[in-house]
Design an enzyme around this catalytic site. Sequence first.
Site, PDB file in Angstrom:
ATOM      1  N   SER A   1       0.832  -1.365   0.065  1.00  0.00           N
ATOM      2  CA  SER A   1       0.110   0.050  -0.093  1.00  0.00           C
ATOM      3  C   SER A   1       0.934   1.288   0.215  1.00  0.00           C
ATOM      4  CB  SER A   1      -0.842   0.040   1.330  1.00  0.00           C
ATOM      5  OG  SER A   1      -2.030  -0.873   0.975  1.00  0.00           O
TER       6      SER A   1
ATOM      7  N   LYS B   1       0.349   3.395  -2.921  1.00  0.00           N
ATOM      8  CA  LYS B   1      -0.828   4.511  -2.958  1.00  0.00           C
ATOM      9  C   LYS B   1      -0.221   5.881  -2.901  1.00  0.00           C
ATOM     10  CE  LYS B   1      -3.885   0.782  -1.049  1.00  0.00           C
ATOM     11  NZ  LYS B   1      -4.589   0.532   0.143  1.00  0.00           N
TER      12      LYS B   1
ATOM     13  N   TYR C   1      -3.688  -2.206 -10.138  1.00  0.00           N
ATOM     14  CA  TYR C   1      -3.661  -2.104  -8.618  1.00  0.00           C
ATOM     15  C   TYR C   1      -2.626  -3.266  -8.242  1.00  0.00           C
ATOM     16  CZ  TYR C   1      -4.735  -2.085  -3.858  1.00  0.00           C
ATOM     17  OH  TYR C   1      -4.712  -2.075  -2.666  1.00  0.00           O
TER      18      TYR C   1
ATOM     19  N   TYR D   1      -4.627   3.392   7.857  1.00  0.00           N
ATOM     20  CA  TYR D   1      -5.881   2.778   8.313  1.00  0.00           C
ATOM     21  C   TYR D   1      -6.444   3.262   9.662  1.00  0.00           C
ATOM     22  CZ  TYR D   1      -3.756   0.274   4.177  1.00  0.00           C
ATOM     23  OH  TYR D   1      -3.397   0.102   2.978  1.00  0.00           O
TER      24      TYR D   1
ATOM     25  N   VAL E   1       1.280  -3.573   3.832  1.00  0.00           N
ATOM     26  CA  VAL E   1       1.420  -4.958   4.625  1.00  0.00           C
ATOM     27  C   VAL E   1       2.609  -5.726   4.520  1.00  0.00           C
ATOM     28  CG1 VAL E   1      -1.174  -5.321   4.728  1.00  0.00           C
ATOM     29  CG2 VAL E   1      -0.183  -6.057   2.922  1.00  0.00           C
TER      30      VAL E   1
HETATM   31  N1  GLU Z   1      -2.287  -5.713  -1.838  1.00  0.00           N
HETATM   32  C1  GLU Z   1      -2.956  -5.477  -0.336  1.00  0.00           C
HETATM   33  C2  GLU Z   1      -4.343  -5.254  -0.572  1.00  0.00           C
HETATM   34  O1  GLU Z   1      -4.863  -4.556  -1.569  1.00  0.00           O
HETATM   35  C3  GLU Z   1      -2.426  -4.099   0.083  1.00  0.00           C
HETATM   36  C4  GLU Z   1      -2.852  -3.791   1.318  1.00  0.00           C
HETATM   37  C5  GLU Z   1      -1.894  -2.946   2.146  1.00  0.00           C
HETATM   38  O2  GLU Z   1      -0.919  -3.253   2.211  1.00  0.00           O
HETATM   39  O3  GLU Z   1      -2.432  -2.507   3.177  1.00  0.00           O
HETATM   40  O4  GLU Z   1      -5.288  -6.102  -0.130  1.00  0.00           O
END
Ligand code: GLU
Length: 300
Positions: free
Chosen positions: A57, A60, A184, A236, A254
């Site tokens: 993530s 992003k 993505y 988050y 993650v």
């Molecule tokens: N590839 C993971 C998902 O989209 C990324 C989540 C993350 O890094 O928080 O579920």
Amino acid sequence: MDEISLEVSKRRDRGRVADYIPALARVDPSQFGLAVFTTDGQLFSSGDAHVAFSIQSISKVFSLTMALGSIGDSLWRRVGREPSGNSFNSIVLLEHEKGIPRNPFINPGALVVTDVLLSSLAPRETIGEILQFMRVLSGSEQILVDPGVASAEKATGFRNIAHANFLKSCGNLLSPPEHVLGVYFHQCAIAMDCTQLARAGGFLAAAGRNPTTGLSVVSAEKARCINSLMMTCGHYDGSGDFAFRVGLPSKSGVGGGILAVVPGVASVVAWSPGLNTQGNSALGIAALEMLARRMNWSVF
Ligand code: GLU
């Protein structure tokens, strides 16, 4: 930094490595890396700072930077700017809010951002553009997408698939959901080490300019906006606690990485694969807390 590496390596509260795909589940949880890249172009590193990991993530932040560069503030008609208080893949809010994701760092928000990048290019070219952006920002041509991670994300990404379809039903995706998801999953599967990622995030600490090249990546105004979203939404439902403990704009993934920004001073990456219950690197947070305290880097 070496003292912090030593100190966190002794800790037992390392969290749990993400296990939703084998490629992440088998990462050695004992690893820890730290890198600091200053706005005057100096790089410092410690521990496993040269071991590549899945940025997940954290990507992003960079897709948001590209989307803002391409369509500017009109992005905010399709994505909000409020923390969600929910986990990264929570579905409940999206229906309540009629397909306008709360912010660009929860998964549905990131899917809308990726859709913006796809508006003028084919999926393969869009992945290429994102990868090229990371290579230019980090000054490293070796950065690649890990194909095993990308295909495993696709094979297990049922919630993301649900998000994309729901967004499409609300008219908030222009491209076909499978194209958006494909890009993505690939952006999440980019592998980088702490030093490369710290260099790539340098523009956020340097008012939008890449500290190595001096070239403008985004305006100072946009860099400020991205930092504010990282501060409020970057972890988050652990964002408030991170602001409380560390006090720096930052974004977790993650894969166990965290990119933090000390405005005007440095970009910092801490990486350790074990995650806390909110999906953020347990040792990464601990290390950034120590570093911010010792350097008096909290923005508060
Ligand atoms: N590839 C993971 C998902 O989209 C990324 C989540 C993350 O890094 O928080 O579920």
